[in-house]
Scaffold this motif. Structure first.
Motif: not given
Length: 164
Positions: A126-133
């Motif tokens: 979830a953190v990786i997805n949030r940071l990617s967005r």
């Protein structure tokens, strides 16, 4: 002073006005700090920069781990009938270690901590997805690297607190 270099980098990348708005200070304050001529409380500015751009966090007895600047914003809240905001209001005035306010309430902080999130598990995906967005909206691959570095520093700080 790493935080000052981070501030200068953010001003160079984003401009003085957006940085000032994100920190919640005036353009003049950012200019004076960057030029090392600020006569005010440098510790407060350092804490703001570390919170906003370097992931400085505190452990809130109600909300769990939150950004330092968010904690200080919550301390400014007025009395309310909103249940969660009321718990925060009381915790900030009950001797919370992070609060700058005098103790005016008598609330068990341990009891408040147990009411918050029931799961404090770290969800790396979830953190990786949030940071990617976030990186896509703020400048691409180089921004993603910066965000991931900040997240890693934050994780290291949390891990080191647990080890103590």
């Amino acid at each position: 002073m790493k935080w000052l270099n981070v501030l200068r980098q953010q001003v160079e990348l984003n401009g003085q006005r957006p940085v000032a708005e994100k920190l919640g200070v005036s353009n003049a304050v950012v200019s004076q700090v960057v030029n090392e001529k600020y006569p005010g409380d440098m510790n407060r500015i350092q804490a703001l920069v570390e919170s906003v751009y370097m992931s400085k966090t505190v452990l809130c007895p109600v909300l769990g781990e939150i950004a330092w600047h968010a904690c200080h914003q919550h301390q400014k809240n007025e009395f309310t009938s909103n249940p969660q905001k009321l718990r925060i209001y009381r915790a900030c005035r009950s001797g919370c270690d992070n609060s700058d306010l005098p103790v005016t309430q008598n609330v068990q902080l341990d009891a408040l901590a147990n009411r918050g999130n029931t799961s404090a598990k770290y969800d790396a995906s979830a953190v990786i997805n949030r940071l990617s967005r976030q990186a896509e909206n703020e400048g691409g691959r180089h921004r993603l690297i910066d965000l991931l570095q900040d997240e890693l520093h934050s994780l290291a700080a949390r891990f080191n607190k647990l080890v103590k």
